[in-house]
Design a protein around this motif. Structure first.
Motif, PDB file in Angstrom:
ATOM      1  N   THR A  35       2.144   3.914  -9.409  1.00  8.34           N
ATOM      2  CA  THR A  35       0.755   3.774  -8.956  1.00  8.34           C
ATOM      3  C   THR A  35      -0.239   4.286  -9.989  1.00  8.34           C
ATOM      4  O   THR A  35      -0.746   3.523 -10.800  1.00  8.34           O
ATOM      5  CB  THR A  35       0.545   4.451  -7.599  1.00  8.34           C
ATOM      6  OG1 THR A  35       1.541   3.994  -6.676  1.00  8.34           O
ATOM      7  CG2 THR A  35      -0.829   4.093  -7.029  1.00  8.34           C
ATOM      8  N   THR A  55       5.384   4.532  -1.645  1.00  6.88           N
ATOM      9  CA  THR A  55       4.960   3.500  -0.692  1.00  6.88           C
ATOM     10  C   THR A  55       4.247   2.386  -1.437  1.00  6.88           C
ATOM     11  O   THR A  55       3.290   2.629  -2.191  1.00  6.88           O
ATOM     12  CB  THR A  55       4.006   4.081   0.355  1.00  6.88           C
ATOM     13  OG1 THR A  55       4.647   5.156   1.048  1.00  6.88           O
ATOM     14  CG2 THR A  55       3.601   3.023   1.381  1.00  6.88           C
ATOM     15  N   GLY A  56       4.738   1.187  -1.227  1.00  6.88           N
ATOM     16  CA  GLY A  56       4.063  -0.005  -1.725  1.00  6.88           C
ATOM     17  C   GLY A  56       3.925  -0.064  -3.224  1.00  6.88           C
ATOM     18  O   GLY A  56       2.970  -0.662  -3.743  1.00  6.88           O
ATOM     19  N   PRO A 110       7.348  -0.241   2.278  1.00  2.00           N
ATOM     20  CA  PRO A 110       6.247  -1.208   2.149  1.00  2.00           C
ATOM     21  C   PRO A 110       4.978  -0.661   2.817  1.00  2.00           C
ATOM     22  O   PRO A 110       5.030   0.125   3.764  1.00  2.00           O
ATOM     23  CB  PRO A 110       6.759  -2.445   2.897  1.00  2.00           C
ATOM     24  CG  PRO A 110       8.231  -2.266   2.994  1.00  2.00           C
ATOM     25  CD  PRO A 110       8.485  -0.788   3.039  1.00  2.00           C
ATOM     26  N   PHE A 111       3.793  -1.080   2.354  1.00  2.00           N
ATOM     27  CA  PHE A 111       2.541  -0.713   3.007  1.00  2.00           C
ATOM     28  C   PHE A 111       2.510  -1.251   4.436  1.00  2.00           C
ATOM     29  O   PHE A 111       2.967  -2.374   4.711  1.00  2.00           O
ATOM     30  CB  PHE A 111       1.343  -1.289   2.243  1.00  2.00           C
ATOM     31  CG  PHE A 111       0.971  -0.504   1.024  1.00  2.00           C
ATOM     32  CD1 PHE A 111       0.755   0.871   1.081  1.00  2.00           C
ATOM     33  CD2 PHE A 111       0.844  -1.144  -0.202  1.00  2.00           C
ATOM     34  CE1 PHE A 111       0.401   1.588  -0.044  1.00  2.00           C
ATOM     35  CE2 PHE A 111       0.483  -0.427  -1.338  1.00  2.00           C
ATOM     36  CZ  PHE A 111       0.273   0.938  -1.260  1.00  2.00           C
ATOM     37  N   ASN A 112       1.972  -0.436   5.334  1.00  2.00           N
ATOM     38  CA  ASN A 112       1.790  -0.879   6.728  1.00  2.00           C
ATOM     39  C   ASN A 112       0.730  -1.985   6.771  1.00  2.00           C
ATOM     40  O   ASN A 112      -0.367  -1.846   6.208  1.00  2.00           O
ATOM     41  CB  ASN A 112       1.353   0.304   7.600  1.00  2.00           C
ATOM     42  CG  ASN A 112       1.463   0.009   9.076  1.00  2.00           C
ATOM     43  OD1 ASN A 112       1.373  -1.131   9.503  1.00  2.00           O
ATOM     44  ND2 ASN A 112       1.656   1.061   9.869  1.00  2.00           N
ATOM     45  N   THR A 113       1.039  -3.071   7.457  1.00  2.00           N
ATOM     46  CA  THR A 113       0.099  -4.205   7.538  1.00  2.00           C
ATOM     47  C   THR A 113      -0.694  -4.225   8.845  1.00  2.00           C
ATOM     48  O   THR A 113      -1.546  -5.091   9.032  1.00  2.00           O
ATOM     49  CB  THR A 113       0.866  -5.536   7.424  1.00  2.00           C
ATOM     50  OG1 THR A 113       1.802  -5.634   8.515  1.00  2.00           O
ATOM     51  CG2 THR A 113       1.607  -5.626   6.099  1.00  2.00           C
ATOM     52  N   GLU A 185      -2.979  -0.240   5.745  1.00  2.00           N
ATOM     53  CA  GLU A 185      -2.566   0.432   4.512  1.00  2.00           C
ATOM     54  C   GLU A 185      -2.459  -0.538   3.350  1.00  2.00           C
ATOM     55  O   GLU A 185      -2.680  -0.190   2.193  1.00  2.00           O
ATOM     56  CB  GLU A 185      -1.227   1.136   4.762  1.00  2.00           C
ATOM     57  CG  GLU A 185      -0.826   2.121   3.685  1.00  2.00           C
ATOM     58  CD  GLU A 185       0.467   2.827   4.030  1.00  2.00           C
ATOM     59  OE1 GLU A 185       0.644   3.980   3.598  1.00  2.00           O
ATOM     60  OE2 GLU A 185       1.309   2.217   4.739  1.00  2.00           O
ATOM     61  N   ASN A 186      -2.147  -1.808   3.678  1.00  2.00           N
ATOM     62  CA  ASN A 186      -2.014  -2.815   2.620  1.00  2.00           C
ATOM     63  C   ASN A 186      -3.347  -3.445   2.244  1.00  2.00           C
ATOM     64  O   ASN A 186      -3.405  -4.369   1.442  1.00  2.00           O
ATOM     65  CB  ASN A 186      -1.023  -3.897   3.040  1.00  2.00           C
ATOM     66  CG  ASN A 186      -1.566  -4.806   4.123  1.00  2.00           C
ATOM     67  OD1 ASN A 186      -2.540  -4.457   4.789  1.00  2.00           O
ATOM     68  ND2 ASN A 186      -0.949  -5.961   4.309  1.00  2.00           N
ATOM     69  N   SER A 188      -5.457  -5.171   4.257  1.00  2.00           N
ATOM     70  CA  SER A 188      -5.946  -6.179   5.205  1.00  2.00           C
ATOM     71  C   SER A 188      -6.747  -5.488   6.301  1.00  2.00           C
ATOM     72  O   SER A 188      -6.553  -4.304   6.586  1.00  2.00           O
ATOM     73  CB  SER A 188      -4.784  -6.963   5.800  1.00  2.00           C
ATOM     74  OG  SER A 188      -3.932  -6.113   6.540  1.00  2.00           O
TER      75      SER A 188
END
Length: 489
Positions: A35, A55-56, A110-113, A185-186, A188
């Motif tokens: 990151t 994360t992500g 993965p990022f929370n969507t 988190e992603n 959106s």
């Protein structure tokens, strides 16, 4: 930034030698650029693992920075880029050939969507209201009544790892729509519109319908919205145990409630309370006794003594031993002689009695007589005063009892009047000397002559059989005198 741990699996081979070659084969530092900067992995020598948690992150084409034992070699090379979405095994070979392996494992969540509002509540005047969330339309709604919603701080729960704007503890004016944006988190996001409907308190407090079942038939009461009196007429059940059906204004309440059995032997009070607390009291009377009409009343209630009048009353009974009709002038009471009476009854309509009275010739003239039906239970007055005058027609004799078209009706008597009122087919025909009628009163008012040449006066014109008619005499001012009885063919 979450802590990143690195775990390496360790295969340790030790060799003993008598020479001075190094046996060190350890990775002492392993870093990945994740990151926004280099992150140190957690080295687990016991299990031979180097572990990261992130994360992500984009783990493709990453070149690590590795520090390992002096004089040792490492494979693959630390300068070689790797795809750390997979487990990469690094082997460290000591100078003496001893081998130690590390598995580099990057736990990349993965990022929370999710970007949802899960619950939305408002504390209003000490009461917590849970709002309705329509996920399909992204609308949050609540219906409240008569409260202040101009400065409220909502309580909101939303998706894990997401952020929301405006923040939950920020005061809002919900008299207008408020939009909340939830960002996952992603990155959106979802926009929710909060609409609070705050209608004013209802002010209506009326009884709109009051009905009961009478012999299987629904009977509605007569509602007087001005006086708040309700009259109900039933004939086929006892009135001491009636369960009414009541319709009232929207948002109002009523006491006693609709459907509650009541004893209507005497009037019952109902109180309707509007949503804003305003009250209105109705009095419900079932089969109330009343005097409803006095006929004839062609031009008001003006009569000569000797005139026959009909008194119409609901739920009265002149046949009771103590029942009587009185005329009262404010000082004196004059009992009226009863000629006849008849009772009529039908479902949904009051039981009506017609009482026939001949006003006595001796009755004093008075312009404001009160007519009263009296029993031991009390007096029931007629609501219009009677104007009665002495000196009307008397000693009347008719020339025949049955008449056909073009016959001549002759009345002899004293103080005769100049006109007649002839009932026919539901109408009242005023017969006076004019171009339409040939009717003459002699000079001393002792004889009235009428040529009956108007066919609409006769039942045969309407296809009906002969009928007995009460034909009233009337003066030029509309005051009614004694009638004659004749059959019209």
């Amino acid at each position: 930034m979450k802590k990143i741990a690195i775990i390496f699996s360790l295969l340790l081979f030790t060799c003993s030698s008598d020479d001075d070659t190094s046996s060190n084969n350890f990775i002492t530092s392993f870093q990945l650029y994740i990151t926004n900067g280099f992150v140190e992995g957690d080295i687990d020598e016991e299990n031979g693992e180097i572990r990261f948690e992130t994360t992500g992150a984009d783990l493709n084409g990453m070149t690590p920075i590795i520090i390992f034992s002096d004089k040792a070699t490492i494979s693959p090379s630390s300068s070689q880029s790797q795809n750390f979405n997979n487990i990469i095994t690094y082997t460290v070979t000591a100078e003496n050939g001893a081998i130690n392996s590390y598995d580099v494992i990057v736990d990349n969540t993965p990022f929370n969507t999710e970007s949802k509002i899960l619950s939305f509540s408002l504390m209003i005047d000490g009461v917590n209201y849970d709002c309705n969330i329509n996920e399909a339309t992204k609308e949050i709604t609540l219906d409240v009544v008569g409260v202040d919603i101009s400065a409220l701080s909502p309580t909101i729960s939303f998706s894990e790892s997401a952020v929301i704007s405006p923040i939950p503890n920020q005061v809002q004016d919900f008299n207008n729509s408020v939009i909340y944006t939830v960002t996952a988190e992603n990155g959106s996001s979802s926009n929710y519109t909060v609409n609070i409907t705050n209608r004013p308190f209802g002010t209506e407090n009326e009884i709109l319908e009051f009905s009961v079942s009478d012999g299987g038939q629904s009977v509605s009461g007569i509602i007087d919205s001005n006086s708040q009196n309700i009259r109900l007429f039933i004939n086929n059940q006892n009135i001491d145990a009636i369960s009414p059906t009541i319709t009232i204004s929207e948002y109002a309440t009523i006491s006693p409630e609709s459907g509650v059995i009541q004893d209507f032997s005497s009037p019952v009070k109902y109180i309707v309370t509007a949503e804003n607390g305003d009250t209105l009291t109705y009095i419900v009377s079932v089969n109330p006794k009343s005097i409803n009409a006095v006929n004839p009343s062609f031009f008001g209630h003006q009569y000569y003594t000797g005139t026959r009048i009909n008194v119409f009353g609901n739920y009265i009974d002149i046949e009771q031993p103590d029942a009587q009709i009185l005329l009262i002038d404010g000082v004196n009471e004059y009992p009226m002689p009863i000629v006849d009476s008849e009772i009529f009854s039908s479902p949904g309509n009051p039981t009506t009695q017609i009482i026939v009275i001949d006003l006595p010739e001796s009755l004093p003239s008075f312009a404001n007589y009160t007519l009263i039906y009296r029993t031991s239970e009390g007096d029931i007055p007629f609501n219009t005063n009677l104007d009665i005058l002495q000196g009307g027609p008397s000693n009347m004799v008719i020339n025949q009892t049955s008449f056909f078209l073009n016959d001549v009706l002759i009345i002899d008597g004293d103080n005769l009047l100049s006109g007649l009122v002839v009932p026919s087919n539901g109408n009242q025909f005023i017969v006076r000397n004019s171009n339409n009628y040939d009717i003459q009163l002699n000079g001393d008012a002792t004889q009235l002559t009428w040529t009956m040449d108007y066919q609409q006066h006769f039942p045969s014109y309407y296809g009906d059989s002969p009928q007995e008619r009460t034909i009233y005499t009337i003066d030029d001012n509309g005051r009614v005198g004694k009638p004659v009885i004749a059959t019209l063919n």
